[in-house]
Design an enzyme around this catalytic site. Sequence first.
Site, PDB file in Angstrom:
ATOM      1  N   THR A   1       0.511  -1.369   0.056  1.00 49.30           N
ATOM      2  CA  THR A   1       0.380  -0.257   0.248  1.00 49.30           C
ATOM      3  C   THR A   1       0.987   1.396  -0.190  1.00 49.30           C
ATOM      4  O   THR A   1       2.110   1.397   0.817  1.00 49.30           O
ATOM      5  CB  THR A   1      -0.727   0.044   0.998  1.00 49.30           C
ATOM      6  N   GLY A  31       2.268  -3.337   8.143  1.00 50.12           N
ATOM      7  CA  GLY A  31       2.577  -3.056   9.941  1.00 50.12           C
ATOM      8  C   GLY A  31       3.958  -3.378   9.839  1.00 50.12           C
ATOM      9  O   GLY A  31       5.115  -4.411   8.949  1.00 50.12           O
ATOM     10  N   GLU A  74      -5.060  -5.426   3.132  1.00 52.63           N
ATOM     11  CA  GLU A  74      -5.878  -6.228   2.458  1.00 52.63           C
ATOM     12  C   GLU A  74      -6.619  -5.993   1.468  1.00 52.63           C
ATOM     13  O   GLU A  74      -7.491  -7.176   0.601  1.00 52.63           O
ATOM     14  CB  GLU A  74      -5.985  -7.733   2.972  1.00 52.63           C
TER      15      GLU A  74
END
Length: 665
Positions: free
Chosen positions: A142, A181, A424
């Site tokens: 992303t 993350g 996702e």
Amino acid sequence: MAAAKRFMVEELRREREASSLNISELTTFVDGGEMFSEKRRGTYPKVIEDPVFSMANSYFMSREESFDDSMKKSVRYVQRKKELALDPFESRVFKELAGATQFVLNVEAFIPTIQGQGTPEQQEKWLSLAKDYKIIGAYAQTELGHGTYLRGLETIATYDPSRQEFVLDSPTLTATKWWPGSLGHTATHTVVVARLIIKGVDRGPHSFIVQLRSLEDHTPLPGIEVGDIGPKYGYFGMDNGFLRMDKIRIPRDQMLMKYSKVLPDGTFVKPPVAKAAYGTMVGIRCGIVIYSGRGLARAVTIATRYSVVRRQGESSTGGPEVQVMDYQTQQHKLLPLIATAYALISTGQFMLRMYMQIQSEIMEGNFSSLPELHATSSGLKAFCSFAAAQGIELCRLACGGHGYSLASGIPHIFVQYAPAMTYEGENTVLYLQTARYLNKLYSQKLPSSGLADNVAYLASNYTLQKRSPVRTAQQFLDPHVLLEAYRQRARRMVAIAVTRFENGKRSGLSQSDAWSSSTCDWITASNAHCHYVVLKSFYSAVQSSDLTGSNRAMMDALCALYGVFGITKYSGEFMTDGYMSSEQVALARDQLYSLLSTVRKEAVPLVDAFDFPDETLNSALGRYDGDVYTHLYKWAQRAPRNKKKVHDVYEKYLKGMLKQTKAKL
């Protein structure tokens, strides 16, 4: 969880003693087998008895304290995992209970990507390092300006044949990798998804392994700008980060080349199937489906127990106050959510089996079922994540004012789970991916024998009945009646979307414009399809289980409750073209209220069967013993702000103002 002889409030004791359910058998059903129940229960004490994993003060922590605590837990988890030789199932249970989130991308994205997309040589080089935590991996897809739309990614990897290297670059601000993350201050390496450029030709998004930080002192490498993205809605302990690359170079063998390949001279070898490299995203989406039921189950356990303990209002003048759960309105909020939690857990087990089966086929070079896996995981990720998040928030509301307190545990569950609706793949986009699959199958006009079971209702020989056969409320307890109603609804919604799409093309719109003009109908169709798959998965799980007696009867009732609740909620879609009448919907509502009364009697045992220890729930409201008010008060007393009888703000701000008041009294 067996009821021990210890203090328990009378309301919960009475509920449990009146139950006819075998809780242990239900727990086995939830876990997917006795072996898994035994392993999970055996893992719990190893976490609960370790003070490092205590969550007692987690709600009082600042963002930086949460990050520190999460890292401490994560490192301790890695140590204990090795010491205890945990298998993959035990590791997952341990990690979930321990709150060890920092390395989750290493396990659930970095390693699976290399396993799924790396050559044998690449796997040999990288997997042992990542599995032994000698490196820590992330997954950077992303960007600041693009997420689900992979073809729009701006990060580029340009191949230099003279040095057999890729040059990775973030050419614009919006090309900055954003949100991954563990990326900010934890990961040493990451998989970077970038557009591959060879001799000026854009070959689309591909995956590359990039080292971010020195393995000597953890400083970012030259050309790497990396850091934390700042405060978020929740996930205070998670190290979500950003990444910019300034023309950094990596060797050719750090592009994952199991499918697509770049030869030394720059020759590009296409993958055998266009979406062969999508395994990581599909795997994580399957994981979201699996976790959705557990997330909702945690929240509904808290809300159910509290609703039995909490009393509000009089049933008659001078009489005792009423248990909140005895109000029909509270039952209407919570009992369908108990059914939904069981349904989502069953769907997660179905999704896992499907994923494992098709991944096995893919490993053998058979990609024929990949479109089905991709479409199913996309739609169910969207449907289940929204159902869980919406249900968790409703559980909070059902707890009244105390539900707003972090001590209830539900706000934490919500902010931890809510991102699943976006990461996702944003849910609307994923529904539309499923829609394209449904449109393709509908247009092919195949017989049912040529379609997977979950989409067989789209077969050319499937009959759209004119009317539902229901004449009595009792008939809604028949799974065949409910499943047929859901099939009819799904096919009708698909047919409506197809008609709008085709009419758009006939009116002169381009293919893409006609699709865009029908997307709202396609979202409705995808939702209806996924709703059917969840109901079908729930019924299949119950029918294939070893449940007996009252347990089987109660699970049948929960299946029916889930089904009739959906009919009353989406009654307009079931009534489209007259398949169901308003009178039949009224009968469904009658059966709904009857089922609420049935399930109410076993509400507490049904959530007990989820088998969450108090340490996992971390909730004053959802305690197994029901001693809500004592622990709310104790929790408030532990607040750091209450350590001083007079807070510092008195001297800083209040003292002067209040002295003026004193002089006038």
